[in-house]
Design a protein around this motif. Structure first.
Motif, PDB file in Angstrom:
ATOM      1  N   SER A  10       0.928  -1.244   0.031  1.00  0.00           N
ATOM      2  CA  SER A  10       0.024  -0.089   0.051  1.00  0.00           C
ATOM      3  C   SER A  10       0.951   1.358  -0.063  1.00  0.00           C
ATOM      4  CB  SER A  10      -0.840  -0.095   1.195  1.00  0.00           C
ATOM      5  OG  SER A  10      -0.192   0.062   2.529  1.00  0.00           O
ATOM      6  N   ARG A  11       0.407   2.396  -0.227  1.00  0.00           N
ATOM      7  CA  ARG A  11       1.015   3.817  -0.175  1.00  0.00           C
ATOM      8  C   ARG A  11       0.446   4.478   1.104  1.00  0.00           C
ATOM      9  NH1 ARG A  11      -1.448   3.408  -4.865  1.00  0.00           N
ATOM     10  NH2 ARG A  11      -2.463   5.401  -4.629  1.00  0.00           N
ATOM     11  N   ILE A  12       1.545   5.039   1.707  1.00  0.00           N
ATOM     12  CA  ILE A  12       1.360   5.946   2.865  1.00  0.00           C
ATOM     13  C   ILE A  12       0.218   7.021   2.656  1.00  0.00           C
ATOM     14  CG2 ILE A  12       2.208   7.391   4.540  1.00  0.00           C
ATOM     15  CD1 ILE A  12       4.745   5.578   4.281  1.00  0.00           C
ATOM     16  N   GLU A  64      -7.568 -13.099   7.771  1.00  0.00           N
ATOM     17  CA  GLU A  64      -8.508 -12.357   7.120  1.00  0.00           C
ATOM     18  C   GLU A  64      -8.903 -11.270   7.767  1.00  0.00           C
ATOM     19  OE1 GLU A  64      -8.835 -12.551   3.911  1.00  0.00           O
ATOM     20  OE2 GLU A  64      -7.655 -14.596   3.461  1.00  0.00           O
ATOM     21  N   SER A  65      -9.461 -11.301   8.984  1.00  0.00           N
ATOM     22  CA  SER A  65     -10.110 -10.581   9.893  1.00  0.00           C
ATOM     23  C   SER A  65      -9.099  -9.181  10.233  1.00  0.00           C
ATOM     24  CB  SER A  65     -10.629 -10.830  11.027  1.00  0.00           C
ATOM     25  OG  SER A  65      -9.538 -11.574  12.081  1.00  0.00           O
ATOM     26  N   THR A  66      -7.820  -9.689  10.307  1.00  0.00           N
ATOM     27  CA  THR A  66      -6.859  -8.685  10.388  1.00  0.00           C
ATOM     28  C   THR A  66      -6.637  -7.734   9.106  1.00  0.00           C
ATOM     29  OG1 THR A  66      -5.466 -10.006  12.174  1.00  0.00           O
ATOM     30  CG2 THR A  66      -4.325  -8.266  10.895  1.00  0.00           C
ATOM     31  N   PHE A  67      -6.477  -8.316   8.031  1.00  0.00           N
ATOM     32  CA  PHE A  67      -6.584  -7.855   6.774  1.00  0.00           C
ATOM     33  C   PHE A  67      -7.560  -6.948   6.664  1.00  0.00           C
ATOM     34  CE2 PHE A  67      -6.643  -7.607   1.929  1.00  0.00           C
ATOM     35  CZ  PHE A  67      -5.546  -6.774   1.906  1.00  0.00           C
ATOM     36  N   ARG A  69      -9.368  -5.338   8.734  1.00  0.00           N
ATOM     37  CA  ARG A  69      -8.991  -3.941   9.620  1.00  0.00           C
ATOM     38  C   ARG A  69      -7.784  -3.242   9.022  1.00  0.00           C
ATOM     39  NH1 ARG A  69      -8.678  -7.719  13.850  1.00  0.00           N
ATOM     40  NH2 ARG A  69      -6.583  -7.210  14.188  1.00  0.00           N
ATOM     41  N   ILE A  70      -6.869  -3.795   8.658  1.00  0.00           N
ATOM     42  CA  ILE A  70      -5.872  -3.065   7.678  1.00  0.00           C
ATOM     43  C   ILE A  70      -6.458  -2.294   6.346  1.00  0.00           C
ATOM     44  CG2 ILE A  70      -3.795  -3.324   6.360  1.00  0.00           C
ATOM     45  CD1 ILE A  70      -3.126  -5.706   8.194  1.00  0.00           C
ATOM     46  N   VAL A  71      -7.247  -2.702   5.727  1.00  0.00           N
ATOM     47  CA  VAL A  71      -7.811  -2.073   4.438  1.00  0.00           C
ATOM     48  C   VAL A  71      -8.535  -0.864   4.936  1.00  0.00           C
ATOM     49  CG1 VAL A  71      -9.258  -2.356   2.619  1.00  0.00           C
ATOM     50  CG2 VAL A  71      -7.636  -4.130   2.915  1.00  0.00           C
ATOM     51  N   ASP A  72      -9.089  -0.979   6.249  1.00  0.00           N
ATOM     52  CA  ASP A  72      -9.976   0.221   6.486  1.00  0.00           C
ATOM     53  C   ASP A  72      -9.151   1.349   7.154  1.00  0.00           C
ATOM     54  OD1 ASP A  72     -12.375  -0.915   5.759  1.00  0.00           O
ATOM     55  OD2 ASP A  72     -12.750  -1.824   7.733  1.00  0.00           O
ATOM     56  N   CYS A  79      -4.452  -0.437  -1.054  1.00  0.00           N
ATOM     57  CA  CYS A  79      -3.917  -1.504  -0.748  1.00  0.00           C
ATOM     58  C   CYS A  79      -4.419  -2.659  -1.796  1.00  0.00           C
ATOM     59  CB  CYS A  79      -4.972  -1.979   0.548  1.00  0.00           C
ATOM     60  SG  CYS A  79      -4.053  -3.177   1.480  1.00  0.00           S
ATOM     61  N   GLN A  80      -2.942  -3.350  -1.931  1.00  0.00           N
ATOM     62  CA  GLN A  80      -3.170  -4.362  -3.039  1.00  0.00           C
ATOM     63  C   GLN A  80      -2.491  -5.613  -2.653  1.00  0.00           C
ATOM     64  OE1 GLN A  80      -1.030  -2.601  -6.458  1.00  0.00           O
ATOM     65  NE2 GLN A  80      -2.954  -2.619  -7.300  1.00  0.00           N
ATOM     66  N   ILE A  81      -3.385  -6.790  -2.512  1.00  0.00           N
ATOM     67  CA  ILE A  81      -2.663  -8.388  -2.186  1.00  0.00           C
ATOM     68  C   ILE A  81      -1.526  -8.677  -3.290  1.00  0.00           C
ATOM     69  CG2 ILE A  81      -3.284 -10.778  -1.943  1.00  0.00           C
ATOM     70  CD1 ILE A  81      -5.875  -9.752  -1.135  1.00  0.00           C
TER      71      ILE A  81
END
Length: 152
Positions: A10-12, A64-67, A69-72, A79-81
């Motif tokens: 992802s980008r800051i 998956e649940s942590t990811f 939260r990260i996306v949000d 954010c790209q997998i």
């Protein structure tokens, strides 16, 4: 036992940061380490210029649940997998969240691993990321266990 390993980039998003980048990263790492210990996750965060790269590994539901939260989290965008896979062993056992800043690397081998990631983050592959993270973690572990020189 099967684990899920997910890596992303992802980008800051500097406009949503309320502290300096160093302070934001320190706060992020403290929370991530606490949550990852609670959730049985291990992983690594790599700061490469204006990009974050992360590897998360553990039980599929926790990853998956942590990811999610990260996306949000608005401190980063785009954010790209990079990769999602199942495996039987962890790349980073015992590391709730290893951290490396590519710009802090003064080691020739590490610099060679980080340069492609920093110069073209959108082209960084899972293998690029895994190599940089594993080598960095191994190098840090070795430095942490070496006796310090006594100054005269």
């Amino acid at each position: 036992m099967s684990i899920t390993r997910l890596s992303y980039r992802s980008r800051i998003n500097f406009s949503d940061m309320t502290l300096s980048l160093d302070e934001e990263v320190d706060r992020l790492l403290a929370v991530a380490r606490r949550n990852n210990i609670r959730d049985g996750l291990t992983g690594a965060l790599l700061l490469a210029g204006n990009s974050f790269f992360q590897v998360l590994e553990g039980e599929c539901g926790a990853v998956e649940s942590t990811f999610a939260r990260i996306v949000d989290d608005t401190r980063h965008i785009g954010c790209q997998i990079i990769d999602r896979r199942d495996d039987t062993t962890r790349l980073l056992p015992g590391m709730p969240m290893f951290f490396a800043d590519a710009l802090d690397s003064h080691d020739g081998v590490l610099s060679n691993l980080y340069i492609p990631i920093c110069q073209a983050p959108d082209l960084a592959s899972y293998d690029d990321l895994a190599s940089a993270v594993i080598f960095s973690a191994a190098r840090q572990a070795r430095l942490d266990t070496q006796p310090r020189a006594i100054s005269a």
